[in-house]
Design an enzyme around this catalytic site. Structure first.
Site, PDB file in Angstrom:
ATOM      1  N   CYS A   1       7.554  40.045  37.209  1.00  0.00           N
ATOM      2  CA  CYS A   1       7.247  40.022  35.784  1.00  0.00           C
ATOM      3  C   CYS A   1       8.039  38.424  35.312  1.00  0.00           C
ATOM      4  CB  CYS A   1       8.205  41.082  35.198  1.00  0.00           C
ATOM      5  SG  CYS A   1      10.050  41.039  35.857  1.00  0.00           S
TER       6      CYS A   1
ATOM      7  N   CYS B   1       3.695  39.738  27.588  1.00  0.00           N
ATOM      8  CA  CYS B   1       4.596  41.112  27.591  1.00  0.00           C
ATOM      9  C   CYS B   1       5.751  41.220  28.076  1.00  0.00           C
ATOM     10  CB  CYS B   1       3.489  42.369  27.537  1.00  0.00           C
ATOM     11  SG  CYS B   1       4.240  43.861  27.114  1.00  0.00           S
ATOM     12  N   CYS B   2       5.743  40.778  29.387  1.00  0.00           N
ATOM     13  CA  CYS B   2       7.072  40.672  30.256  1.00  0.00           C
ATOM     14  C   CYS B   2       7.962  39.930  29.584  1.00  0.00           C
ATOM     15  CB  CYS B   2       6.804  40.608  31.653  1.00  0.00           C
ATOM     16  SG  CYS B   2       5.806  41.944  32.652  1.00  0.00           S
TER      17      CYS B   2
ATOM     18  N   CYS C   1       2.650  50.748  33.062  1.00  0.00           N
ATOM     19  CA  CYS C   1       2.701  49.618  33.912  1.00  0.00           C
ATOM     20  C   CYS C   1       2.893  50.200  35.487  1.00  0.00           C
ATOM     21  CB  CYS C   1       3.254  48.514  33.833  1.00  0.00           C
ATOM     22  SG  CYS C   1       2.677  47.574  32.346  1.00  0.00           S
TER      23      CYS C   1
ATOM     24  N   CYS D   1       8.034  49.908  33.336  1.00  0.00           N
ATOM     25  CA  CYS D   1       7.573  50.617  32.245  1.00  0.00           C
ATOM     26  C   CYS D   1       6.478  51.562  32.382  1.00  0.00           C
ATOM     27  CB  CYS D   1       6.867  49.405  31.244  1.00  0.00           C
ATOM     28  SG  CYS D   1       8.039  48.032  30.689  1.00  0.00           S
TER      29      CYS D   1
END
Length: 233
Positions: free
Chosen positions: A228, A117-118, A203, A200
């Protein structure tokens, strides 16, 4: 450029953050930028950079999952300094495919999925932002994380094949906030609610008294995985 890293670290040893920035902004004019996370450190660097050269590029990444307070900070920063910070977004089709295949909150399921996702939301847009650049300025500090204790003022970013400059690497958290107060620098209001490190929204959580400043980032993971991918050597 890589061969100059050792010499630059010797030359800039003991120099102030402003002196480090002044050197690289003049040496690499038009090829240097601040990659701002909009954290307290990057807001300090924004102030310093614009005091040296208003034309130096400052950009940030909008992952699509940021806090409302972070968007407000972009607006307030642009207004205070009379700039238009560049904002880079992930490719919509890639985000759409990832979410439809693996779920909206896939990052809670494993480190691998979180890093994927990162990668889509942050790393890939960052690479687009880096086009035409030779140097990127970061707000990293050694105090922030066990993954950052060995970092230097000037480093070679192998993954992006460019120079990475960390002017605040030796600064303490107190020094950062003293400078913000001294200069009246806009900052994310979440910092006033025990969010020392902000990424985010899903997170990031507030930290409790006595916790490490990065404890609220990817809070379900162990400390040694809490990057990340932006700051690999």
């Amino acid at each position: 450029m890589r061969e100059n890293i050792t010499e630059w670290n010797k030359q800039l040893h003991g120099k102030s953050a402003q002196e480090v920035l002044d050197f690289f902004i003049k040496e690499f004019k038009g090829e240097i930028a601040l990659a701002s996370s909009l954290g307290a450190e990057d807001q300090v660097l924004t102030e310093m950079i614009l005091d040296i050269d208003k034309e130096t590029k400052i950009f940030t990444l909008d992952t699509g999952r940021l806090f409302p307070e972070t968007y407000d900070l972009i607006h307030r920063t642009n207004n205070k300094y009379g700039i238009k910070m560049s904002v880079y977004f992930p490719e919509a089709a890639k985000v759409e495919k990832m979410v439809n295949n693996e779920g909206i909150n896939l990052f809670f399921e494993s480190v691998e999925k979180r890093k994927r996702c990162c990668n889509i939301r942050k790393i890939q847009p960052l690479k687009r932002a880096f086009k035409g650049l030779s140097v990127w300025i970061c707000g990293l500090r050694k105090e922030q994380s066990v993954t950052r204790t060995d970092m230097q003022v000037v480093e070679w970013d192998e993954g992006n094949q460019m120079i990475k400059v960390n002017p605040l690497i030796e600064w303490s958290e107190k020094e950062v906030w003293d400078y913000i107060k001294l200069k009246g620098i806009p900052y994310n209001t979440l910092h006033d609610k025990n969010y020392p490190s902000i990424g985010c929204q899903p997170c990031t959580r507030a930290i409790m008294d006595g916790e490490d400043v990065r404890a609220g980032r990817w809070y379900w993971e162990s400390p040694d995985t809490k990057e990340c991918g932006l700051h690999k050597k």
